[in-house]
Motif scaffolding. Structure first.
Motif, PDB file in Angstrom:
ATOM      1  N   UNK A 197       0.757  -1.153  -0.006  1.00 34.32           N
ATOM      2  CA  UNK A 197      -0.122  -0.117   0.126  1.00 34.32           C
ATOM      3  C   UNK A 197       0.828   1.059  -0.019  1.00 34.32           C
ATOM      4  N   UNK A 198       2.075   1.026   0.219  1.00 37.18           N
ATOM      5  CA  UNK A 198       3.116   2.469   0.043  1.00 37.18           C
ATOM      6  C   UNK A 198       4.134   2.065  -0.928  1.00 37.18           C
ATOM      7  N   UNK A 199       4.673   3.289  -1.288  1.00 32.65           N
ATOM      8  CA  UNK A 199       6.009   3.179  -2.385  1.00 32.65           C
ATOM      9  C   UNK A 199       7.128   3.216  -1.443  1.00 32.65           C
ATOM     10  N   UNK A 200       8.054   2.354  -2.095  1.00 38.99           N
ATOM     11  CA  UNK A 200       9.418   2.593  -1.531  1.00 38.99           C
ATOM     12  C   UNK A 200      10.140   3.146  -2.486  1.00 38.99           C
ATOM     13  N   UNK A 201      11.035   4.336  -2.127  1.00 41.37           N
ATOM     14  CA  UNK A 201      11.725   4.935  -3.073  1.00 41.37           C
ATOM     15  C   UNK A 201      13.019   4.432  -3.324  1.00 41.37           C
ATOM     16  N   UNK A 206       2.297 -12.090 -15.256  1.00 40.46           N
ATOM     17  CA  UNK A 206       1.618 -11.914 -14.078  1.00 40.46           C
ATOM     18  C   UNK A 206       0.933 -10.659 -13.925  1.00 40.46           C
ATOM     19  N   UNK A 207       1.772  -9.474 -14.064  1.00 41.16           N
ATOM     20  CA  UNK A 207       1.077  -7.988 -13.817  1.00 41.16           C
ATOM     21  C   UNK A 207       0.261  -7.720 -14.730  1.00 41.16           C
ATOM     22  N   UNK A 208       0.402  -8.148 -16.139  1.00 45.18           N
ATOM     23  CA  UNK A 208      -0.571  -7.912 -17.007  1.00 45.18           C
ATOM     24  C   UNK A 208      -1.926  -8.311 -16.914  1.00 45.18           C
ATOM     25  N   UNK A 209      -1.762  -9.330 -15.929  1.00 40.05           N
ATOM     26  CA  UNK A 209      -3.297  -9.942 -15.591  1.00 40.05           C
ATOM     27  C   UNK A 209      -4.024  -9.102 -14.514  1.00 40.05           C
ATOM     28  N   UNK A 210      -3.244  -8.367 -13.583  1.00 41.35           N
ATOM     29  CA  UNK A 210      -3.791  -7.748 -12.662  1.00 41.35           C
ATOM     30  C   UNK A 210      -2.866  -6.561 -12.359  1.00 41.35           C
ATOM     31  N   UNK A 211      -2.938  -5.346 -13.061  1.00 42.48           N
ATOM     32  CA  UNK A 211      -1.920  -4.441 -13.072  1.00 42.48           C
ATOM     33  C   UNK A 211      -2.169  -3.405 -12.020  1.00 42.48           C
ATOM     34  N   UNK A 212      -2.210  -3.770 -10.789  1.00 43.72           N
ATOM     35  CA  UNK A 212      -2.633  -2.833  -9.684  1.00 43.72           C
ATOM     36  C   UNK A 212      -1.641  -2.689  -8.401  1.00 43.72           C
ATOM     37  N   UNK A 213      -0.445  -2.527  -8.887  1.00 44.13           N
ATOM     38  CA  UNK A 213       0.476  -2.178  -8.063  1.00 44.13           C
ATOM     39  C   UNK A 213       0.593  -0.628  -7.699  1.00 44.13           C
ATOM     40  N   UNK A 214       1.332  -0.258  -6.694  1.00 45.38           N
ATOM     41  CA  UNK A 214       1.152   1.162  -6.307  1.00 45.38           C
ATOM     42  C   UNK A 214       1.590   1.998  -7.299  1.00 45.38           C
ATOM     43  N   UNK A 215       1.110   3.272  -7.471  1.00 41.89           N
ATOM     44  CA  UNK A 215       1.540   4.162  -8.420  1.00 41.89           C
ATOM     45  C   UNK A 215       3.051   4.802  -7.815  1.00 41.89           C
ATOM     46  N   UNK A 216       3.944   4.853  -8.975  1.00 39.25           N
ATOM     47  CA  UNK A 216       5.284   5.446  -8.622  1.00 39.25           C
ATOM     48  C   UNK A 216       4.833   6.934  -8.583  1.00 39.25           C
ATOM     49  N   UNK A 217       5.385   8.121  -7.741  1.00 39.94           N
ATOM     50  CA  UNK A 217       5.193   9.318  -7.603  1.00 39.94           C
ATOM     51  C   UNK A 217       6.087   9.778  -8.730  1.00 39.94           C
ATOM     52  N   UNK A 218       5.521  10.696  -9.439  1.00 41.31           N
ATOM     53  CA  UNK A 218       6.095  11.443 -10.433  1.00 41.31           C
ATOM     54  C   UNK A 218       6.749  12.903 -10.000  1.00 41.31           C
ATOM     55  N   UNK A 219       7.963  12.833 -10.143  1.00 42.15           N
ATOM     56  CA  UNK A 219       8.676  13.970  -9.599  1.00 42.15           C
ATOM     57  C   UNK A 219       8.426  15.197 -10.182  1.00 42.15           C
TER      58      UNK A 219
END
Length: 228
Positions: A79-83, A215-228
């Motif tokens: 649920x959180x992004x790792x930088x 695998x990802x293409x079947x369920x692409x719901x990872x946390x969004x990477x923040x845009x700088x």
């Protein structure tokens, strides 16, 4: 040399009493956690998984994105992004033979370094080898990456990395799955006994990174990477 772009995204994972390796990967602007499917054996989605820090283990809420139906690959999300610094996950410009590196935590070990070196996480071990072949182990099966390298228990789920000779980029091209067992006879003096040992043949088995993409293409719901 493998830079901190790679090793800061590699973590030791504990599932029950067993340990393995898990790493971060980005695809289409989202972040995912990737490991070998067999590392999660016995785990039920929704249970907290544990990541090792310098002061002990901490639970993190990882949710299953999916297991590959045939390959030894599992993908999770948090649920959180790792930088982390960018590292492409691709087979582009992977050659034969190709020197590769793999990172992980053999035998449950970790390299405990000064806290500021890896943000209070231990460092993975580094090993290297060469891509020997990319081919199916038998007709009708998906390709595997066979690596001339000595794998150890605990590296499973770690990334396979190569340096693109055209661009100089470090790229993740596979997921460590295991190694080929070589049965060897046992002798007492000159007499063979009715036993054998399961020796490490020195031939590693890795899944291609495109199995993670599948695998990802079947369920692409990872946390969004923040845009700088």
């Amino acid at each position: 040399m493998i830079s901190n772009n790679v090793w800061t995204r590699v973590f030791q994972l504990r599932v029950g009493l067993a340990t393995g390796t898990i790493f971060l990967m980005e695809k289409d602007g989202r972040q995912y956690w990737v490991t070998a499917k067999h590392v999660l054996e016995g785990w039920v989605d929704g249970q907290r998984l544990e990541i090792r820090q310098l002061d002990g283990w901490t639970g993190i809420p990882l949710a299953l994105i999916g297991h590959h139906p045939t390959a030894d690959v599992s993908v999770l999300a948090c649920a959180f992004h790792v930088e982390v610094h960018p590292v492409p996950a691709t087979l582009q410009n992977l050659g034969l033979p190709q020197e590769v590196f793999f990172l992980g935590f053999p035998f449950g070990w970790a390299a405990e370094m000064p806290a500021n070196l890896n943000r209070d996480f231990p460092m993975p071990f580094f090993k290297r080898g060469f891509i020997s072949a990319i081919c199916p182990p038998s007709p009708g099966l998906d390709n595997l990456q066979f690596v001339d390298g000595h794998n150890n228990p605990g590296f499973s789920g770690g990334p396979l990395v190569f340096i693109d000779h055209f661009t100089g980029e470090q790229k993740m091209c596979g997921v460590v799955s295991g190694y080929r067992i070589q049965p060897e006879e046992v002798y007492v003096g000159q007499d063979r006994i009715d036993a054998y040992v399961r020796a490490n043949s020195g031939l590693m088995i890795c899944e291609e990174i495109k199995r993670v993409d599948e695998v990802i293409d079947q369920n692409p719901v990872g946390i969004l990477v923040p845009q700088n």
